[in-house]
Design a protein around this motif. Structure first.
Motif, PDB file in Angstrom:
ATOM      1  N   UNK A  54       0.752  -1.267   0.038  1.00 37.67           N
ATOM      2  CA  UNK A  54       0.079   0.068  -0.137  1.00 37.67           C
ATOM      3  C   UNK A  54       0.992   1.272   0.096  1.00 37.67           C
ATOM      4  N   UNK A  55       0.545   2.184  -1.027  1.00 36.61           N
ATOM      5  CA  UNK A  55       1.464   3.417  -1.082  1.00 36.61           C
ATOM      6  C   UNK A  55       0.699   4.602  -0.522  1.00 36.61           C
ATOM      7  N   UNK A  56      -0.402   4.769  -0.912  1.00 37.18           N
ATOM      8  CA  UNK A  56      -1.346   5.842  -0.746  1.00 37.18           C
ATOM      9  C   UNK A  56      -2.709   5.466  -0.760  1.00 37.18           C
ATOM     10  N   UNK A  57      -3.687   6.509  -0.367  1.00 41.46           N
ATOM     11  CA  UNK A  57      -4.844   6.448  -0.126  1.00 41.46           C
ATOM     12  C   UNK A  57      -5.575   5.857  -1.652  1.00 41.46           C
ATOM     13  N   UNK A  58      -6.794   5.067  -1.495  1.00 39.25           N
ATOM     14  CA  UNK A  58      -7.441   4.774  -2.857  1.00 39.25           C
ATOM     15  C   UNK A  58      -7.698   5.849  -3.590  1.00 39.25           C
ATOM     16  N   UNK A  59      -7.605   5.998  -5.107  1.00 40.41           N
ATOM     17  CA  UNK A  59      -7.759   6.972  -5.756  1.00 40.41           C
ATOM     18  C   UNK A  59      -6.703   8.006  -5.966  1.00 40.41           C
ATOM     19  N   UNK A  60      -5.689   8.003  -5.217  1.00 38.85           N
ATOM     20  CA  UNK A  60      -4.500   8.927  -5.244  1.00 38.85           C
ATOM     21  C   UNK A  60      -3.986   8.839  -6.640  1.00 38.85           C
ATOM     22  N   UNK A  61      -3.566   7.645  -7.251  1.00 40.27           N
ATOM     23  CA  UNK A  61      -3.075   7.427  -8.640  1.00 40.27           C
ATOM     24  C   UNK A  61      -3.741   6.469  -9.202  1.00 40.27           C
ATOM     25  N   UNK A  62      -3.577   6.305 -10.611  1.00 41.44           N
ATOM     26  CA  UNK A  62      -4.465   5.223 -11.270  1.00 41.44           C
ATOM     27  C   UNK A  62      -3.536   4.018 -11.136  1.00 41.44           C
ATOM     28  N   UNK A  63      -2.244   3.801 -11.654  1.00 40.21           N
ATOM     29  CA  UNK A  63      -1.579   2.760 -11.432  1.00 40.21           C
ATOM     30  C   UNK A  63      -0.122   3.186 -11.384  1.00 40.21           C
ATOM     31  N   UNK A  64       0.780   2.077 -10.640  1.00 44.82           N
ATOM     32  CA  UNK A  64       2.241   2.565 -10.637  1.00 44.82           C
ATOM     33  C   UNK A  64       3.067   2.311 -11.768  1.00 44.82           C
ATOM     34  N   UNK A  77       3.498  -5.176 -11.249  1.00 46.07           N
ATOM     35  CA  UNK A  77       2.663  -6.075 -11.915  1.00 46.07           C
ATOM     36  C   UNK A  77       2.738  -7.386 -11.371  1.00 46.07           C
ATOM     37  N   UNK A  78       2.106  -8.342 -12.093  1.00 42.30           N
ATOM     38  CA  UNK A  78       1.102  -8.180 -13.342  1.00 42.30           C
ATOM     39  C   UNK A  78      -0.240  -7.402 -12.822  1.00 42.30           C
ATOM     40  N   UNK A  79      -0.737  -7.612 -11.538  1.00 43.73           N
ATOM     41  CA  UNK A  79      -1.983  -6.696 -11.327  1.00 43.73           C
ATOM     42  C   UNK A  79      -1.736  -5.422 -11.422  1.00 43.73           C
ATOM     43  N   UNK A  80      -2.838  -4.689 -12.251  1.00 41.42           N
ATOM     44  CA  UNK A  80      -2.738  -3.279 -12.414  1.00 41.42           C
ATOM     45  C   UNK A  80      -2.866  -2.538 -11.102  1.00 41.42           C
ATOM     46  N   UNK A  81      -3.951  -3.085 -10.253  1.00 37.34           N
ATOM     47  CA  UNK A  81      -4.196  -2.267  -8.929  1.00 37.34           C
ATOM     48  C   UNK A  81      -5.061  -1.043  -9.157  1.00 37.34           C
ATOM     49  N   UNK A  82      -5.583  -0.741 -10.326  1.00 35.61           N
ATOM     50  CA  UNK A  82      -5.903   0.598 -10.604  1.00 35.61           C
ATOM     51  C   UNK A  82      -6.720   1.294  -9.635  1.00 35.61           C
ATOM     52  N   UNK A  83      -6.262   2.467  -9.288  1.00 39.29           N
ATOM     53  CA  UNK A  83      -6.860   3.461  -8.284  1.00 39.29           C
ATOM     54  C   UNK A  83      -6.983   3.126  -6.868  1.00 39.29           C
ATOM     55  N   UNK A  84      -6.087   1.843  -6.494  1.00 40.59           N
ATOM     56  CA  UNK A  84      -6.339   1.307  -5.138  1.00 40.59           C
ATOM     57  C   UNK A  84      -5.324   1.880  -4.451  1.00 40.59           C
ATOM     58  N   UNK A  85      -4.505   2.458  -5.118  1.00 41.30           N
ATOM     59  CA  UNK A  85      -3.417   3.071  -4.265  1.00 41.30           C
ATOM     60  C   UNK A  85      -2.084   2.215  -3.668  1.00 41.30           C
ATOM     61  N   UNK A  86      -2.321   1.157  -4.312  1.00 41.35           N
ATOM     62  CA  UNK A  86      -1.316   0.144  -3.997  1.00 41.35           C
ATOM     63  C   UNK A  86      -0.592  -0.484  -5.125  1.00 41.35           C
ATOM     64  N   UNK A 119       7.450   5.647  -5.732  1.00 38.17           N
ATOM     65  CA  UNK A 119       6.649   5.428  -6.764  1.00 38.17           C
ATOM     66  C   UNK A 119       6.540   6.552  -7.674  1.00 38.17           C
ATOM     67  N   UNK A 120       6.636   6.222  -9.080  1.00 38.87           N
ATOM     68  CA  UNK A 120       6.273   7.132 -10.181  1.00 38.87           C
ATOM     69  C   UNK A 120       5.140   6.610 -10.834  1.00 38.87           C
ATOM     70  N   UNK A 121       4.208   7.673 -11.242  1.00 37.37           N
ATOM     71  CA  UNK A 121       3.063   7.245 -11.967  1.00 37.37           C
ATOM     72  C   UNK A 121       2.665   8.532 -12.399  1.00 37.37           C
ATOM     73  N   UNK A 122       2.632   8.604 -13.847  1.00 39.79           N
ATOM     74  CA  UNK A 122       1.901   9.775 -14.629  1.00 39.79           C
ATOM     75  C   UNK A 122       2.597  11.001 -14.395  1.00 39.79           C
ATOM     76  N   UNK A 123       4.002  10.834 -14.421  1.00 39.07           N
ATOM     77  CA  UNK A 123       4.606  11.956 -14.014  1.00 39.07           C
ATOM     78  C   UNK A 123       4.696  12.577 -12.564  1.00 39.07           C
ATOM     79  N   UNK A 124       4.170  11.883 -11.586  1.00 38.02           N
ATOM     80  CA  UNK A 124       4.112  12.256 -10.221  1.00 38.02           C
ATOM     81  C   UNK A 124       4.712  11.233  -9.394  1.00 38.02           C
ATOM     82  N   UNK A 125       5.310  11.892  -8.170  1.00 34.54           N
ATOM     83  CA  UNK A 125       6.045  10.974  -7.132  1.00 34.54           C
ATOM     84  C   UNK A 125       5.355  10.776  -6.053  1.00 34.54           C
ATOM     85  N   UNK A 126       5.453   9.345  -5.563  1.00 34.04           N
ATOM     86  CA  UNK A 126       4.764   9.348  -4.246  1.00 34.04           C
ATOM     87  C   UNK A 126       5.779   8.611  -3.330  1.00 34.04           C
TER      88      UNK A 126
END
Length: 398
Positions: A54-64, A77-86, A119-126
């Motif tokens: 778990x990295x951040x709150x759900x909805x924080x980023x789409x996928x790592x 991966x392989x699971x995308x965990x889309x919008x789960x913050x993990x 973690x990097x996602x869509x130009x942002x860092x967490x």
């Protein structure tokens, strides 16, 4: 083996206890034994860890997209965990940055130390700082573990060679080797994948399971694939090992072997009957065949230390060269650098100190002196004893 007995009733001996019986011409006692706890410890490159972090709150980023643990890159991966913050992450034991590798990272996590995650996602860092307790799933998978012994390596060329088989560049006229010989689990049993599949073992002190033969397993050179939960591991049994060719990872494996007709003759095997090929580190061509008694008989498992020779140098060469980073400065001894329990018994320190603080009988293979050892019988025997105790207490179900 009498299967009607409970675990607590079975006669259990460690593999080194059994080998002493055989050397004392007491091999008939094997018929009174139900279980032999075998073990090995050494560099096992095919090691990875699967984490759910778990990295951040759900909805924080789409996928790592990219992730780093203490600077070591993981594979998302392989699971995308889309919008789960993990994220699901695989980290290789042989990945490294500088002299810090996956093996050191795994050891730090198991020891309860904090680890920085980026973690990097869509130009942002967490970022998040975590411990193993913050990782719900942390499972180690070894794709090729406990090789049924291995090889010794030497350099036939004139120039030193950069290699994963030595802490420094391997010079002409010196050798390194891997394998715990007569202690090795697969050396002490009939190797049938159907019987091995699902067998319960200890991996770095945690109960694990054999998934079958590992990659590059072949007849006579078998190895096994193992999985275990890292939350139950003991940091003493695993770690990183710095080589001149990169940073490797070491593990310790213990396997209970039933004393039955198929395994009995294998259990009687001694070091002097186990071949140890000596190969040229470049090209891996076999030069000659030695045996494991040459490298292990009466050898020192840990260095002898003459602390009075220590000059307390500003830069301690053995400390700098120690593959497992086991040498630390001791404030209660005038800040002198000395080995901790992380010592692997590799022997590198004996040739590193200009004042001769460390000495160690490392033996030789076919007349070529061993200058680096990449397996550790001390750890193997300790986990073998631990497995025996757990079986006798009923804590490890056969």
């Amino acid at each position: 083996m009498d299967r009607s007995k409970t675990s607590e009733d079975k006669v259990v001996v460690t593999v080194d206890e059994l080998k002493k019986m055989i050397r004392n011409n007491e091999e008939d006692k094997i018929d009174e034994i139900d279980i032999v706890t075998t073990a090995t410890c050494g560099i096992m490159s095919g090691t990875m860890a699967v984490f759910y972090i778990p990295i951040a709150e759900p909805g924080t980023f789409r996928k790592g997209e990219k992730i780093y643990l203490n600077g070591i890159e993981g594979h998302i991966g392989p699971c995308p965990n889309e919008y789960l913050g993990s994220v699901d992450v695989v980290v290789y034991g042989t990945s490294y940055v500088g002299d810090y590798g996956g093996g050191f990272l795994f050891k730090d996590l198991v020891a309860g130390k904090e680890v920085d995650v980026l973690l990097e996602s869509e130009g942002r860092t967490y970022k998040r700082t975590i411990t193993l307790d913050d990782i719900p799933t942390a499972r180690m998978i070894g794709t090729r573990m406990a090789f049924k012994n291995y090889s010794a390596f030497t350099n036939l060329g004139e120039e030193p060679v950069r290699t994963i088989f030595h802490r420094r560049k391997m010079k002409k006229g010196e050798a390194s080797f891997s394998g715990c010989g007569e202690l090795n689990p697969l050396q002490n049993m009939y190797c049938d994948e159907r019987n091995l599949l699902g067998k319960r073992v200890l991996l770095n002190g945690a109960e694990g399971v054999i998934l079958g033969f590992g990659t590059r397993s072949s007849s006579g050179k078998e190895n096994i694939m193992i999985s275990a939960d890292m939350h139950s591991m003991d940091p003493y049994y695993l770690g990183g090992f710095i080589t001149s060719g990169g940073v490797e990872v070491f593990n310790t494996v213990a396997v209970p072997v039933e004393v039955d007709e198929k395994n009995k003759e294998f259990l009687k095997t001694l070091d002097e009957n186990i071949p140890l090929p000596l190969v040229n580190v470049v090209g891996r061509s076999i030069i000659d065949i030695g045996n494991y008694a040459q490298v292990w008989k009466d050898a020192d498992l840990r260095p002898n230390i003459n602390i009075y020779r220590c000059r307390n140098c500003d830069v301690c060469i053995p400390m700098e060269m120690c593959p497992t980073k086991a040498i630390k400065r001791m404030p209660h001894l005038g800040n002198r650098p000395l080995p901790t329990e992380d010592c692997f018994g590799c022997g590198i320190c004996t040739g590193a100190c200009p004042y001769g603080i460390y000495s160690m009988k490392l033996n030789s293979i076919l007349g070529i002196p061993i200058t680096c050892r990449q397996s550790d019988r001390e750890r193997a025997m300790r986990l073998s004893r631990e497995l025996k105790e757990r079986i006798e207490k009923g804590e490890f179900k056969l």
